[in-house]
Scaffold this motif. Structure first.
Motif, PDB file in Angstrom:
ATOM      1  N   ASP A 129      -6.568  -2.909   9.845  1.00  0.00           N
ATOM      2  CA  ASP A 129      -7.695  -2.052  10.217  1.00  0.00           C
ATOM      3  C   ASP A 129      -7.563  -0.647   9.624  1.00  0.00           C
ATOM      4  OD1 ASP A 129      -5.477  -1.539  11.776  1.00  0.00           O
ATOM      5  OD2 ASP A 129      -6.612  -1.131  13.606  1.00  0.00           O
ATOM      6  N   ASN A 130      -6.637  -0.441   8.695  1.00  0.00           N
ATOM      7  CA  ASN A 130      -6.484   0.863   8.041  1.00  0.00           C
ATOM      8  C   ASN A 130      -7.385   0.967   6.821  1.00  0.00           C
ATOM      9  OD1 ASN A 130      -4.076   2.324   9.396  1.00  0.00           O
ATOM     10  ND2 ASN A 130      -3.278   0.262   9.049  1.00  0.00           N
ATOM     11  N   ALA A 131      -7.716   2.202   6.453  1.00  0.00           N
ATOM     12  CA  ALA A 131      -8.433   2.403   5.190  1.00  0.00           C
ATOM     13  C   ALA A 131      -7.549   1.999   4.020  1.00  0.00           C
ATOM     14  CB  ALA A 131      -8.858   3.864   5.053  1.00  0.00           C
ATOM     15  N   LEU A 132      -6.250   2.266   4.130  1.00  0.00           N
ATOM     16  CA  LEU A 132      -5.277   1.846   3.118  1.00  0.00           C
ATOM     17  C   LEU A 132      -4.262   0.933   3.790  1.00  0.00           C
ATOM     18  CD1 LEU A 132      -6.007   5.071   2.369  1.00  0.00           C
ATOM     19  CD2 LEU A 132      -4.505   4.538   0.470  1.00  0.00           C
ATOM     20  N   THR A 133      -4.463  -0.359   3.651  1.00  0.00           N
ATOM     21  CA  THR A 133      -3.516  -1.342   4.174  1.00  0.00           C
ATOM     22  C   THR A 133      -2.500  -1.642   3.087  1.00  0.00           C
ATOM     23  OG1 THR A 133      -5.170  -2.329   5.640  1.00  0.00           O
ATOM     24  CG2 THR A 133      -3.241  -3.663   5.094  1.00  0.00           C
ATOM     25  N   ILE A 134      -1.244  -1.290   3.347  1.00  0.00           N
ATOM     26  CA  ILE A 134      -0.185  -1.432   2.352  1.00  0.00           C
ATOM     27  C   ILE A 134       0.923  -2.288   2.948  1.00  0.00           C
ATOM     28  CG2 ILE A 134       1.447  -0.210   0.864  1.00  0.00           C
ATOM     29  CD1 ILE A 134      -0.334   2.273   1.192  1.00  0.00           C
TER      30      ILE A 134
END
Length: 256
Positions: A99-104
């Motif tokens: 659910d993050n803008a940047l899923t890493i």
């Protein structure tokens, strides 16, 4: 003549021992001040040869772009290709969670690790979201929201990237008719796709790395740790430090 050769050989052995002792003392001082560097050294040593060009070629970055009324981030942290990320509230979270803008995908990241926020007329700020392994800007831990500047180096978990900011634009001058004609008549050639050459090293084979690290330190193999564990700091005794140093000397002798 034989006695002279023996004397030269003995002197060479003494010099080699002296050099090893000096290097060991330097290594010990460096290790005492920065024990986390050993993990990085072992990671580089254990990396596959064909992985190293990928790691070198992949310069990770996030760029904050302010364009009229639109604000967004551009980054190559996602699958190694540049993405343009718009967030209507001006807050881009990053971490392992989907659910993050940047899923890493990185085991040293918390599910919600950090966030970049844009505040109108003030700029971009970095927040640490009470992560396990912390967020760092130019090697300093982020304990309160800090404003990001052009060229800042950030580390979130095991990911290191640069931050840039673009908030101005200008029109380039028009080309002459001759140049326009040249470009209109040229036939561009497209290079083959680089395939995995520039793919980021976000998920190395940790089992293989752990086995090779175990061979260096002479310790039992450890099971793979679950995500979001604290960043590993390897603690070595004096004997184990000597083993690591001897390994590097042995590699130099093999190369010779």
């Amino acid at each position: 003549m034989l006695r002279l050769d023996q004397g030269v050989a003995c002197r060479k052995t003494e010099m080699d021992l002296e050099n090893k002792l000096n290097l060991y003392q330097i290594f010990q001082q460096l290790y005492t001040a920065h024990p986390e560097l050993l993990a990085d050294l072992l990671h580089l040593e254990n990396a596959e040869v064909d992985e190293l060009p990928q790691a070198i070629a992949q310069h990770r970055y996030i760029m904050g772009v302010i364009e009229d009324d639109a604000v967004y981030l551009m980054t190559n942290l996602l699958a190694g290709r540049t993405h343009k990320l718009y967030q209507p509230q001006g807050i881009w979270t990053m971490g392992r969670g989907q659910d993050n803008a940047l899923t890493i995908i990185d085991e040293h990241l918390s599910r919600h690790h950090a966030a970049i926020q844009y505040i109108a007329t003030q700029g971009f700020f970095i927040h640490d979201l009470q992560s396990t392994n912390g967020t760092f800007i130019n090697q300093e831990p982020v304990t309160v929201p800090l404003q990001l500047r052009e060229g800042d180096r950030l580390r979130v978990g095991g990911i290191v990237f640069s931050f840039f900011c673009c908030q101005s634009k200008q029109a380039a001058p028009l080309l002459s008719d001759d140049l326009v004609s040249y470009f209109s008549q040229s036939t561009p050639t497209r290079l083959p796709e680089p395939s995995d050459r520039t793919a980021p090293l976000l998920n190395p084979n940790r089992k293989r790395l752990q086995q090779r690290k175990t061979a260096i330190l002479g310790q039992e193999s450890a099971e793979e740790q679950p995500p979001a564990q604290p960043l590993e700091i390897i603690t070595l005794t004096s004997e184990e430090q000597a083993k690591v140093l001897d390994r590097f000397f042995q590699r130099d002798e093999e190369d010779d």
